[in-house]
Design an enzyme around this catalytic site. Structure first.
Site, PDB file in Angstrom:
ATOM      1  N   ASN A  95     -56.985  14.971 -73.715  1.00 57.90           N
ATOM      2  CA  ASN A  95     -55.798  15.150 -73.733  1.00 57.90           C
ATOM      3  C   ASN A  95     -55.504  16.610 -74.568  1.00 57.90           C
ATOM      4  O   ASN A  95     -56.264  17.187 -74.994  1.00 57.90           O
ATOM      5  CB  ASN A  95     -54.818  14.602 -74.742  1.00 57.90           C
ATOM      6  CG  ASN A  95     -53.375  14.726 -74.932  1.00 57.90           C
ATOM      7  OD1 ASN A  95     -52.869  14.737 -73.817  1.00 57.90           O
ATOM      8  ND2 ASN A  95     -52.686  14.822 -75.692  1.00 57.90           N
TER       9      ASN A  95
ATOM     10  N   ASP B 279     -45.740  -0.744 -69.415  1.00 59.41           N
ATOM     11  CA  ASP B 279     -46.425   0.327 -68.443  1.00 59.41           C
ATOM     12  C   ASP B 279     -47.713  -0.047 -68.318  1.00 59.41           C
ATOM     13  O   ASP B 279     -48.112   0.018 -67.340  1.00 59.41           O
ATOM     14  CB  ASP B 279     -46.245   1.460 -69.376  1.00 59.41           C
ATOM     15  CG  ASP B 279     -44.778   2.318 -69.068  1.00 59.41           C
ATOM     16  OD1 ASP B 279     -44.180   1.940 -68.066  1.00 59.41           O
ATOM     17  OD2 ASP B 279     -44.625   3.461 -69.976  1.00 59.41           O
TER      18      ASP B 279
ATOM     19  N   GLY C 273     -46.807   8.571 -74.126  1.00 59.73           N
ATOM     20  CA  GLY C 273     -46.386   6.988 -73.960  1.00 59.73           C
ATOM     21  C   GLY C 273     -47.136   6.231 -72.895  1.00 59.73           C
ATOM     22  O   GLY C 273     -47.653   5.345 -73.197  1.00 59.73           O
ATOM     23  N   ALA C 274     -47.056   6.890 -71.565  1.00 60.83           N
ATOM     24  CA  ALA C 274     -47.529   5.905 -70.591  1.00 60.83           C
ATOM     25  C   ALA C 274     -49.377   5.915 -70.740  1.00 60.83           C
ATOM     26  O   ALA C 274     -49.846   4.816 -70.660  1.00 60.83           O
ATOM     27  CB  ALA C 274     -47.403   6.796 -69.314  1.00 60.83           C
TER      28      ALA C 274
ATOM     29  N   LYS D 268     -39.218   6.371 -75.334  1.00 63.32           N
ATOM     30  CA  LYS D 268     -39.988   5.001 -75.654  1.00 63.32           C
ATOM     31  C   LYS D 268     -40.532   5.124 -77.242  1.00 63.32           C
ATOM     32  O   LYS D 268     -40.610   3.796 -77.719  1.00 63.32           O
ATOM     33  CB  LYS D 268     -41.185   5.017 -74.842  1.00 63.32           C
ATOM     34  CG  LYS D 268     -40.781   4.861 -73.420  1.00 63.32           C
ATOM     35  CD  LYS D 268     -42.124   4.866 -72.414  1.00 63.32           C
ATOM     36  CE  LYS D 268     -41.833   5.377 -70.961  1.00 63.32           C
ATOM     37  NZ  LYS D 268     -42.885   5.156 -70.253  1.00 63.32           N
TER      38      LYS D 268
ATOM     39  N   GLY E  86     -48.654   6.389 -57.850  1.00 60.44           N
ATOM     40  CA  GLY E  86     -48.080   6.073 -59.067  1.00 60.44           C
ATOM     41  C   GLY E  86     -47.109   4.813 -58.921  1.00 60.44           C
ATOM     42  O   GLY E  86     -46.539   4.108 -60.036  1.00 60.44           O
TER      43      GLY E  86
ATOM     44  N   ASN F  57     -40.826  -0.148 -73.849  1.00 58.34           N
ATOM     45  CA  ASN F  57     -40.238   0.676 -72.631  1.00 58.34           C
ATOM     46  C   ASN F  57     -39.224  -0.608 -71.848  1.00 58.34           C
ATOM     47  O   ASN F  57     -38.527  -0.320 -70.964  1.00 58.34           O
ATOM     48  CB  ASN F  57     -41.352   1.083 -71.668  1.00 58.34           C
ATOM     49  CG  ASN F  57     -41.975  -0.118 -70.887  1.00 58.34           C
ATOM     50  OD1 ASN F  57     -41.973  -1.212 -71.051  1.00 58.34           O
ATOM     51  ND2 ASN F  57     -42.040   0.215 -69.577  1.00 58.34           N
TER      52      ASN F  57
ATOM     53  N   THR G 185     -53.345  18.221 -76.430  1.00 58.57           N
ATOM     54  CA  THR G 185     -53.188  18.173 -77.880  1.00 58.57           C
ATOM     55  C   THR G 185     -54.402  17.142 -78.266  1.00 58.57           C
ATOM     56  O   THR G 185     -54.334  15.898 -78.303  1.00 58.57           O
ATOM     57  CB  THR G 185     -51.845  17.643 -78.333  1.00 58.57           C
ATOM     58  OG1 THR G 185     -51.120  18.386 -77.717  1.00 58.57           O
ATOM     59  CG2 THR G 185     -51.766  17.815 -79.766  1.00 58.57           C
TER      60      THR G 185
ATOM     61  N   THR H 127     -36.995   4.841 -70.770  1.00 59.64           N
ATOM     62  CA  THR H 127     -38.155   5.816 -70.586  1.00 59.64           C
ATOM     63  C   THR H 127     -38.045   7.217 -71.135  1.00 59.64           C
ATOM     64  O   THR H 127     -37.126   7.443 -72.149  1.00 59.64           O
ATOM     65  CB  THR H 127     -38.090   5.702 -68.704  1.00 59.64           C
ATOM     66  OG1 THR H 127     -39.359   6.574 -68.554  1.00 59.64           O
ATOM     67  CG2 THR H 127     -36.843   6.461 -68.252  1.00 59.64           C
TER      68      THR H 127
HETATM   69  N1  NAP Z   1     -45.596   5.076 -62.564  1.00 57.91           N
HETATM   70  C1  NAP Z   1     -44.873   4.457 -63.441  1.00 57.91           C
HETATM   71  O1  NAP Z   1     -44.404   3.397 -63.684  1.00 57.91           O
HETATM   72  C2  NAP Z   1     -44.706   5.306 -64.660  1.00 57.91           C
HETATM   73  C3  NAP Z   1     -44.389   4.643 -65.983  1.00 57.91           C
HETATM   74  C4  NAP Z   1     -44.227   5.348 -67.033  1.00 57.91           C
HETATM   75  C5  NAP Z   1     -44.255   6.997 -67.099  1.00 57.91           C
HETATM   76  N2  NAP Z   1     -44.762   7.445 -65.738  1.00 57.91           N
HETATM   77  C6  NAP Z   1     -44.919   8.705 -65.637  1.00 57.91           C
HETATM   78  O2  NAP Z   1     -45.970   8.955 -66.548  1.00 57.91           O
HETATM   79  C7  NAP Z   1     -45.756  10.804 -67.131  1.00 57.91           C
HETATM   80  C8  NAP Z   1     -46.022  10.754 -68.505  1.00 57.91           C
HETATM   81  O3  NAP Z   1     -45.001   9.968 -69.314  1.00 57.91           O
HETATM   82  P1  NAP Z   1     -45.153   9.659 -70.650  1.00 57.91           P
HETATM   83  O4  NAP Z   1     -44.060   8.762 -71.142  1.00 57.91           O
HETATM   84  O5  NAP Z   1     -46.384   9.455 -71.148  1.00 57.91           O
HETATM   85  O6  NAP Z   1     -44.749  11.225 -71.353  1.00 57.91           O
HETATM   86  P2  NAP Z   1     -45.097  11.840 -72.825  1.00 57.91           P
HETATM   87  O7  NAP Z   1     -45.314  10.631 -73.817  1.00 57.91           O
HETATM   88  O8  NAP Z   1     -44.130  12.803 -73.034  1.00 57.91           O
HETATM   89  O9  NAP Z   1     -46.651  12.288 -72.401  1.00 57.91           O
HETATM   90  C9  NAP Z   1     -46.868  13.589 -71.688  1.00 57.91           C
HETATM   91  C10 NAP Z   1     -48.187  13.657 -71.296  1.00 57.91           C
HETATM   92  O10 NAP Z   1     -48.610  14.835 -70.458  1.00 57.91           O
HETATM   93  C11 NAP Z   1     -49.307  15.946 -71.272  1.00 57.91           C
HETATM   94  N3  NAP Z   1     -48.574  16.992 -70.771  1.00 57.91           N
HETATM   95  C12 NAP Z   1     -47.573  17.446 -70.596  1.00 57.91           C
HETATM   96  N4  NAP Z   1     -47.510  18.614 -70.197  1.00 57.91           N
HETATM   97  C13 NAP Z   1     -48.589  19.258 -70.276  1.00 57.91           C
HETATM   98  C14 NAP Z   1     -49.322  20.361 -69.840  1.00 57.91           C
HETATM   99  N5  NAP Z   1     -48.668  21.573 -69.487  1.00 57.91           N
HETATM  100  N6  NAP Z   1     -50.656  20.574 -69.899  1.00 57.91           N
HETATM  101  C15 NAP Z   1     -51.244  19.471 -70.242  1.00 57.91           C
HETATM  102  N7  NAP Z   1     -50.733  18.161 -70.684  1.00 57.91           N
HETATM  103  C16 NAP Z   1     -49.642  18.179 -70.646  1.00 57.91           C
HETATM  104  C17 NAP Z   1     -48.993  15.648 -72.874  1.00 57.91           C
HETATM  105  O11 NAP Z   1     -50.182  16.070 -73.469  1.00 57.91           O
HETATM  106  P3  NAP Z   1     -49.723  16.651 -75.053  1.00 57.91           P
HETATM  107  O12 NAP Z   1     -49.950  15.455 -75.890  1.00 57.91           O
HETATM  108  O13 NAP Z   1     -50.822  17.601 -75.192  1.00 57.91           O
HETATM  109  O14 NAP Z   1     -48.341  17.168 -75.035  1.00 57.91           O
HETATM  110  C18 NAP Z   1     -49.044  14.183 -72.815  1.00 57.91           C
HETATM  111  O15 NAP Z   1     -50.362  13.606 -72.742  1.00 57.91           O
HETATM  112  C19 NAP Z   1     -44.250  10.916 -66.406  1.00 57.91           C
HETATM  113  O16 NAP Z   1     -44.224  11.893 -65.309  1.00 57.91           O
HETATM  114  C20 NAP Z   1     -43.641   9.654 -66.401  1.00 57.91           C
HETATM  115  O17 NAP Z   1     -42.696   9.710 -65.333  1.00 57.91           O
HETATM  116  C21 NAP Z   1     -44.834   6.494 -64.632  1.00 57.91           C
END
Ligand code: NAP
Length: 275
Positions: free
Chosen positions: A169, A121, A148-149, A84, A257, A105, A171, A80
């Site tokens: 998004n 995911d 990633g998610a 990933k 979630g 993942n 970005t 995670t």
């Molecule tokens: N429920 C579940 O089973 C499950 C499974 C997987 C993940 N999750 C959760 O999903 C979330 C995202 O995980 P990920 O793996 O996708 O992370 P990631 O790859 O780091 O992506 C993060 C995303 O959030 C955006 N973001 C972060 N900070 C921001 C801000 N200040 N303002 C606007 N956008 C922002 C990023 O935008 P940019 O591209 O602009 O940086 C990107 O779209 C985490 O909290 C994780 O715990 C849950």
């Protein structure tokens, strides 16, 4: 809590010399929910296994993986944040779906030490939605996020047969890239960027990391939500994020979630060869 076998004991969930090992690899690690959820599944199915947290930083990931290749009673692990995308190249083989998503993942360690990756995911998210009574087929979906998610959810929603998918998004370049990749893989689906379709969507998803911290901004303009929409979340802690609270106040049906993890936990156990 994991029950440790007392000398001579053999209760459900007891750890012995025969217990098979699994892991979750993350940085940071303390917030992860998978060990307790997987433990409950192992106990339910009388599986002699234990999944433990591994705190591994990005600079140590390749070394940690090499070490795990040599552990004969290690069955695999969940990767995670932030590992990933990097796992895609570190695995020996990956599924077509993982390659489409650009991330892995869940990894199975085969008997010869080979690491085989998949991305569950998005499939878990869609199965969780379906279990709650919402089938994305022929629906219009709006997705905030392109990490990633969110990428996994975008491909899984396309696979599940949504009519239209809008991706927004912070970005913009990442949203554009994801929009192009989903369009190329699913040419029959209207995939677009921007947030114009937010009000018209049947399903609105927060796929960003926003909502874990109390002072996070909202992931999208919740003023444009309307009654009848389903608002779904990837964040598990808190259970009801500011986004879900705002959506509830607007008359949306809310979907937290945790079902995304609960639904994929079986898929993960199966991929790692535990179930
Ligand atoms: N429920 C579940 O089973 C499950 C499974 C997987 C993940 N999750 C959760 O999903 C979330 C995202 O995980 P990920 O793996 O996708 O992370 P990631 O790859 O780091 O992506 C993060 C995303 O959030 C955006 N973001 C972060 N900070 C921001 C801000 N200040 N303002 C606007 N956008 C922002 C990023 O935008 P940019 O591209 O602009 O940086 C990107 O779209 C985490 O909290 C994780 O715990 C849950």
């Amino acid at each position: 809590m994991i029950e440790v076998e007392k000398p001579g004991g053999s209760g459900a969930g007891a750890i012995t010399g025969r217990t098979r090992l699994y892991g979750i690899v993350a940085d940071p690690i303390a917030h992860v929910k998978t060990p307790q959820v997987m433990h409950a599944l192992f106990v339910e199915h009388a599986i002699d296994g234990v999944l433990v947290p591994f705190h591994v930083t990005p600079s140590g990931l390749a070394r940690a993986l090499d070490g795990l290749r040599a552990v004969e009673n290690f069955g695999g692990f969940i990767a995670t944040v932030p590992h990933k995308p990097a796992m895609l190249d570190l695995c020996d083989r990956v599924s077509d779906h993982a390659r489409l998503c650009g991330a892995v993942n869940c990894v199975r360690r085969e008997a010869d030490g080979a690491m085989v990756g998949d991305m569950l995911d998005g499939i878990g998210f869609v199965e969780g939605l379906r279990a709650s009574g919402f089938d994305p087929k022929h629906k219009r979906a709006f997705l905030a996020g392109a990490g990633g998610a969110a990428s996994a959810i975008a491909f899984a929603l396309a696979e599940a047969g949504v009519n239209a998918l809008t991706i927004a998004n912070r970005t913009q370049a990442k949203a554009d890239d994801l929009t192009c990749r989903v369009s190329a893989a699913y040419p029959g689906i209207a995939v677009q960027g921007g947030d114009a379709a937010l009000h018209d969507a049947d399903l609105v998803v927060n796929g960003t990391a926003l909502g874990m911290q109390r002072d996070d901004p909202l992931p999208l303009d919740t003023e444009r939500l309307r009654p009848g929409q389903t608002a779904a979340e990837v964040i598990m802690d808190p259970v009801e994020t500011a986004f879900l609270q705002a959506a509830r106040a607007k008359g949306c049906r809310i979907h937290p979630g945790l079902p995304m993890l609960q639904s994929q936990i079986r898929l993960m156990a199966h991929h790692m060869g535990a179930l």
